[in-house]
Write an enzyme that holds these catalytic residues in place. Structure first.
Site, PDB file in Angstrom:
ATOM      1  N   LYS A  16     -14.706 -54.984  55.583  1.00  0.00           N
ATOM      2  CA  LYS A  16     -14.875 -55.677  54.296  1.00  0.00           C
ATOM      3  C   LYS A  16     -14.336 -54.837  53.140  1.00  0.00           C
ATOM      4  CE  LYS A  16     -19.422 -55.964  54.522  1.00  0.00           C
ATOM      5  NZ  LYS A  16     -19.723 -55.158  55.709  1.00  0.00           N
ATOM      6  N   ARG A 126     -15.455 -42.879  60.253  1.00  0.00           N
ATOM      7  CA  ARG A 126     -15.124 -43.285  58.888  1.00  0.00           C
ATOM      8  C   ARG A 126     -15.351 -42.121  57.918  1.00  0.00           C
ATOM      9  NH1 ARG A 126     -17.687 -48.650  56.232  1.00  0.00           N
ATOM     10  NH2 ARG A 126     -19.671 -47.546  56.344  1.00  0.00           N
ATOM     11  N   ARG A 160     -20.477 -40.691  55.169  1.00  0.00           N
ATOM     12  CA  ARG A 160     -21.721 -41.178  54.580  1.00  0.00           C
ATOM     13  C   ARG A 160     -22.903 -40.749  55.440  1.00  0.00           C
ATOM     14  NH1 ARG A 160     -20.674 -47.492  53.349  1.00  0.00           N
ATOM     15  NH2 ARG A 160     -22.783 -47.528  54.179  1.00  0.00           N
TER      16      ARG A 160
HETATM   17  P1  AMP Z   1     -23.203 -50.893  52.836  1.00  0.00           P
HETATM   18  O1  AMP Z   1     -22.453 -49.921  52.001  1.00  0.00           O
HETATM   19  O2  AMP Z   1     -22.946 -52.339  52.448  1.00  0.00           O
HETATM   20  O3  AMP Z   1     -23.055 -50.656  54.317  1.00  0.00           O
HETATM   21  O4  AMP Z   1     -24.755 -50.666  52.488  1.00  0.00           O
HETATM   22  C1  AMP Z   1     -25.397 -49.446  52.785  1.00  0.00           C
HETATM   23  C2  AMP Z   1     -26.903 -49.641  52.759  1.00  0.00           C
HETATM   24  O5  AMP Z   1     -27.309 -50.066  51.449  1.00  0.00           O
HETATM   25  C3  AMP Z   1     -27.436 -50.712  53.695  1.00  0.00           C
HETATM   26  O6  AMP Z   1     -27.630 -50.217  55.012  1.00  0.00           O
HETATM   27  C4  AMP Z   1     -28.763 -51.062  53.018  1.00  0.00           C
HETATM   28  O7  AMP Z   1     -29.743 -50.055  53.245  1.00  0.00           O
HETATM   29  C5  AMP Z   1     -28.398 -50.999  51.549  1.00  0.00           C
HETATM   30  N1  AMP Z   1     -27.916 -52.306  51.054  1.00  0.00           N
HETATM   31  C6  AMP Z   1     -26.641 -52.620  50.643  1.00  0.00           C
HETATM   32  N2  AMP Z   1     -26.577 -53.906  50.249  1.00  0.00           N
HETATM   33  C7  AMP Z   1     -27.826 -54.425  50.407  1.00  0.00           C
HETATM   34  C8  AMP Z   1     -28.397 -55.714  50.189  1.00  0.00           C
HETATM   35  N3  AMP Z   1     -27.663 -56.750  49.753  1.00  0.00           N
HETATM   36  N4  AMP Z   1     -29.724 -55.869  50.445  1.00  0.00           N
HETATM   37  C9  AMP Z   1     -30.472 -54.853  50.894  1.00  0.00           C
HETATM   38  N5  AMP Z   1     -29.994 -53.608  51.138  1.00  0.00           N
HETATM   39  C10 AMP Z   1     -28.689 -53.397  50.901  1.00  0.00           C
END
Ligand code: AMP
Length: 212
Positions: A16, A126, A160
């Site tokens: 994404k 990554r 990360r």
């Molecule tokens: P991402 O960078 O999208 O993989 O998000 C990393 C982490 O942020 C996820 O594993 C969740 O813990 C938190 N997170 C990101 N977006 C959301 C969301 N829309 N709702 C709840 N937690 C989120």
């Protein structure tokens, strides 16, 4: 109908962020990633940031209420077309996005379909540039000079904290257990496009571009 906003749905590591970066560069979208917003809250070192870090590092979801407040505070729908990346993560968030944010503005949900078995390797390899957000993969998309960002020249290519194998497994299982009602929601409304996330970056880009 032209689709003003895009809603990216896909497991962690499904590509994404890579597509969002390309659409920002080539089709003047704005990219809003709730994960990035949460990580910048963590970087501030606030009490809230510390709480959020614990949840993210466990691979769990942060509360709907907090995430929507962060999202609302960082967008201006009147002035830009957005790519929502990482939001919605569950059905309640999908409804909130429609009712409280988009309020009838045209949008298309794009589902990055991939066999999640392939994602553990993608995610453990990554690396992200801490300075500009560019994404690399130590196997399939290495930076030209090890440790240096091709885009901005920064020397902060980091893994990360939640891209460690144990956490990745939790994140994938949270994704699988929450996303199916979200897909049905958009499908029933005729607003879902599926892309094969195992295709090349350019093929996926062309497929999405043909709809915007
Ligand atoms: P991402 O960078 O999208 O993989 O998000 C990393 C982490 O942020 C996820 O594993 C969740 O813990 C938190 N997170 C990101 N977006 C959301 C969301 N829309 N709702 C709840 N937690 C989120």
């Amino acid at each position: 109908m032209s689709n003003k906003h895009l809603i990216f749905i896909g497991a962690p590591g499904s590509g994404k962020g890579t597509q969002a970066t390309k659409l920002v560069q080539e089709a003047s979208f704005k990219h809003i990633s709730t994960g990035d917003l949460l990580r910048s809250e963590i970087a501030k070192g606030s009490d809230l940031g510390k709480e959020v870090k614990q949840v993210i590092d466990a691979g769990q979801l942060v509360s709907d209420d907090l995430v929507i407040r962060l999202l609302q505070a960082n967008i201006n729908l009147a002035s830009s077309s957005y790519i929502f990346d990482g939001y919605p993560r569950n059905l309640a968030q999908a409804k909130t996005l429609d009712e409280n944010v988009l309020k009838g503005a045209p949008s298309l949900a794009v589902y990055f379909e991939i066999n999640t078995g392939k994602l553990v390797e993608r995610l453990t390899n990554r690396r992200t540039c801490k300075d500009c957000g560019s994404i690399y993969n130590l196997v399939s998309k290495k930076p030209k000079i090890m440790g240096v960002c091709d885009q901005c020249g920064g020397k902060n290519l980091v893994q990360r904290d939640d891209d460690k194998e144990e956490v990745i497994k939790n994140r994938l299982s949270v994704f699988e257990s929450t996303i199916s009602p979200v897909l049905s929601y958009y499908q029933d409304l005729g607003r879902l496009m599926r892309v094969d996330a195992e295709k090349s970056v350019d093929e996926i880009f062309n497929q999405i571009s043909s709809k915007v």
